[in-house]
Design a protein around this motif. Structure first.
Motif, mmCIF file in Angstrom:
data_model
loop_
_atom_site.group_PDB
_atom_site.id
_atom_site.type_symbol
_atom_site.label_atom_id
_atom_site.label_comp_id
_atom_site.label_asym_id
_atom_site.label_seq_id
_atom_site.Cartn_x
_atom_site.Cartn_y
_atom_site.Cartn_z
ATOM 1 N N UNK A 1 0.853 -1.166 0.000
ATOM 2 C CA UNK A 1 0.000 0.000 0.000
ATOM 3 C C UNK A 1 0.902 1.233 0.000
ATOM 4 N N UNK A 2 0.651 2.164 -0.867
ATOM 5 C CA UNK A 2 1.492 3.354 -0.930
ATOM 6 C C UNK A 2 1.163 4.298 0.221
ATOM 7 N N UNK A 3 2.104 5.217 0.483
ATOM 8 C CA UNK A 3 1.905 6.191 1.561
ATOM 9 C C UNK A 3 0.671 7.038 1.324
ATOM 10 N N UNK A 4 0.418 7.376 0.089
ATOM 11 C CA UNK A 4 -0.676 8.278 -0.235
ATOM 12 C C UNK A 4 -2.030 7.601 -0.049
ATOM 13 N N UNK A 5 -2.109 6.303 -0.320
ATOM 14 C CA UNK A 5 -3.403 5.628 -0.243
ATOM 15 C C UNK A 5 -3.687 5.007 1.121
ATOM 16 N N UNK A 6 -2.768 5.164 2.067
ATOM 17 C CA UNK A 6 -3.012 4.602 3.401
ATOM 18 C C UNK A 6 -4.235 5.281 4.019
ATOM 19 N N UNK A 7 -5.127 4.498 4.559
ATOM 20 C CA UNK A 7 -6.339 5.032 5.184
ATOM 21 C C UNK A 7 -6.369 4.639 6.652
ATOM 22 N N UNK A 8 -6.883 5.496 7.452
ATOM 23 C CA UNK A 8 -6.989 5.233 8.885
ATOM 24 C C UNK A 8 -8.354 4.651 9.195
ATOM 25 N N UNK A 9 -8.350 3.560 9.925
ATOM 26 C CA UNK A 9 -9.612 3.018 10.420
ATOM 27 C C UNK A 9 -9.987 3.823 11.655
ATOM 28 N N UNK A 10 -11.247 3.986 11.892
ATOM 29 C CA UNK A 10 -11.681 4.855 12.986
ATOM 30 C C UNK A 10 -11.978 4.077 14.261
ATOM 31 N N UNK A 11 -11.084 3.170 14.655
ATOM 32 C CA UNK A 11 -11.299 2.412 15.880
ATOM 33 C C UNK A 11 -10.584 3.049 17.059
ATOM 34 N N UNK A 12 -9.978 4.205 16.866
ATOM 35 C CA UNK A 12 -9.293 4.863 17.970
ATOM 36 C C UNK A 12 -10.269 5.750 18.744
ATOM 37 N N UNK A 13 -9.857 6.112 19.940
ATOM 38 C CA UNK A 13 -10.730 6.883 20.842
ATOM 39 C C UNK A 13 -10.828 8.343 20.414
ATOM 40 N N UNK A 14 -11.869 9.038 20.864
ATOM 41 C CA UNK A 14 -11.966 10.478 20.608
ATOM 42 C C UNK A 14 -10.779 11.237 21.212
ATOM 43 N N UNK A 15 -10.233 10.739 22.318
ATOM 44 C CA UNK A 15 -9.068 11.384 22.929
ATOM 45 C C UNK A 15 -7.851 11.271 22.017
ATOM 46 N N UNK A 16 -7.689 10.110 21.362
ATOM 47 C CA UNK A 16 -6.581 9.946 20.414
ATOM 48 C C UNK A 16 -6.744 10.904 19.234
ATOM 49 N N UNK A 17 -7.967 11.080 18.771
ATOM 50 C CA UNK A 17 -8.213 12.019 17.674
ATOM 51 C C UNK A 17 -7.934 13.447 18.128
ATOM 52 N N UNK A 18 -8.286 13.776 19.360
ATOM 53 C CA UNK A 18 -7.975 15.095 19.909
ATOM 54 C C UNK A 18 -6.465 15.312 19.966
ATOM 55 N N UNK A 19 -5.734 14.292 20.395
ATOM 56 C CA UNK A 19 -4.274 14.388 20.465
ATOM 57 C C UNK A 19 -3.685 14.593 19.068
ATOM 58 N N UNK A 20 -4.199 13.857 18.091
ATOM 59 C CA UNK A 20 -3.696 13.993 16.720
ATOM 60 C C UNK A 20 -3.986 15.387 16.180
ATOM 61 N N UNK A 21 -5.206 15.850 16.365
ATOM 62 C CA UNK A 21 -5.580 17.177 15.872
ATOM 63 C C UNK A 21 -4.757 18.260 16.551
ATOM 64 N N UNK A 22 -4.593 18.151 17.866
ATOM 65 C CA UNK A 22 -3.800 19.124 18.606
ATOM 66 C C UNK A 22 -2.352 19.148 18.156
ATOM 67 N N UNK A 23 -1.809 17.991 17.853
ATOM 68 C CA UNK A 23 -0.428 17.907 17.370
ATOM 69 C C UNK A 23 -0.307 18.545 15.989
ATOM 70 N N UNK A 24 -1.188 18.172 15.072
ATOM 71 C CA UNK A 24 -1.099 18.673 13.698
ATOM 72 C C UNK A 24 -1.387 20.165 13.591
ATOM 73 N N UNK A 25 -2.217 20.690 14.484
ATOM 74 C CA UNK A 25 -2.543 22.121 14.447
ATOM 75 C C UNK A 25 -1.333 23.009 14.695
ATOM 76 N N UNK A 26 -0.265 22.456 15.203
ATOM 77 C CA UNK A 26 0.942 23.235 15.467
ATOM 78 C C UNK A 26 1.773 23.463 14.204
ATOM 79 N N UNK A 27 1.433 22.797 13.109
ATOM 80 C CA UNK A 27 2.254 22.825 11.902
ATOM 81 C C UNK A 27 1.449 23.280 10.693
ATOM 82 N N UNK A 28 2.165 23.750 9.677
ATOM 83 C CA UNK A 28 1.535 24.174 8.422
ATOM 84 C C UNK A 28 2.358 23.653 7.250
ATOM 85 N N UNK A 29 1.769 23.765 6.077
ATOM 86 C CA UNK A 29 2.486 23.462 4.845
ATOM 87 C C UNK A 29 2.959 22.030 4.733
#
Length: 144
Positions: A1-29
């Protein structure tokens, strides 16, 4: 599976999604795009293991590193860079008090023992800006 086509399954917790969003919000571009891919690959791997990313421990993360090099065929350098993203993700999750401890604390830096530290002065690519691979002899300064 290529890097671009990798898909995330949504079996993680809402807290994990909050952590991911909070981490990514610190970066741009491009940095954000790269880190987003790294986390997408990690979250997808966690879903395959039926593991919430915030419940992962050091052995899980080292297994993910092996997965990157052995199963995905990433070079040691690429796997190391991806693991550094994961390490930063967990450090921020601790700071944000989403988890109690950082599971990357004693994790090996890179799969296969590859070092990410500074190169030696005699390595072919020096960081000093010099094009020469040979170390230069020391010259003493004269005082006037």
């Amino acid at each position: 599976m290529s890097d671009i086509t990798a898909r995330t399954r949504t079996t993680h917790s809402p807290t994990a999604e909050l952590a991911r969003t909070g981490f990514l919000d610190r970066y741009t571009g491009g940095t954000r795009t790269l880190y987003e891919l790294d986390l997408r690959l990690f979250f997808a791997w966690c879903a395959e293991q039926q593991l919430d990313p915030l419940d992962a421990r050091r052995p899980h993360l080292e297994a993910f590193g092996r997965h990157l090099t052995i199963e995905r065929g990433n070079s040691a350098r690429s796997a190391c860079r991806r693991l550094q993203t994961i390490r930063s993700f967990y450090r921020l999750a601790v700071v944000d008090e989403l988890i109690d401890r950082d599971p990357t604390m004693l994790m090996r830096a890179c799969p296969g023992g590859t070092s990410t530290g500074p190169r030696s002065p005699t390595s072919p690519r020096r960081r000093s800006g010099s094009c020469s691979a040979r170390p230069r002899p020391c010259r003493r300064r004269t005082t006037r």
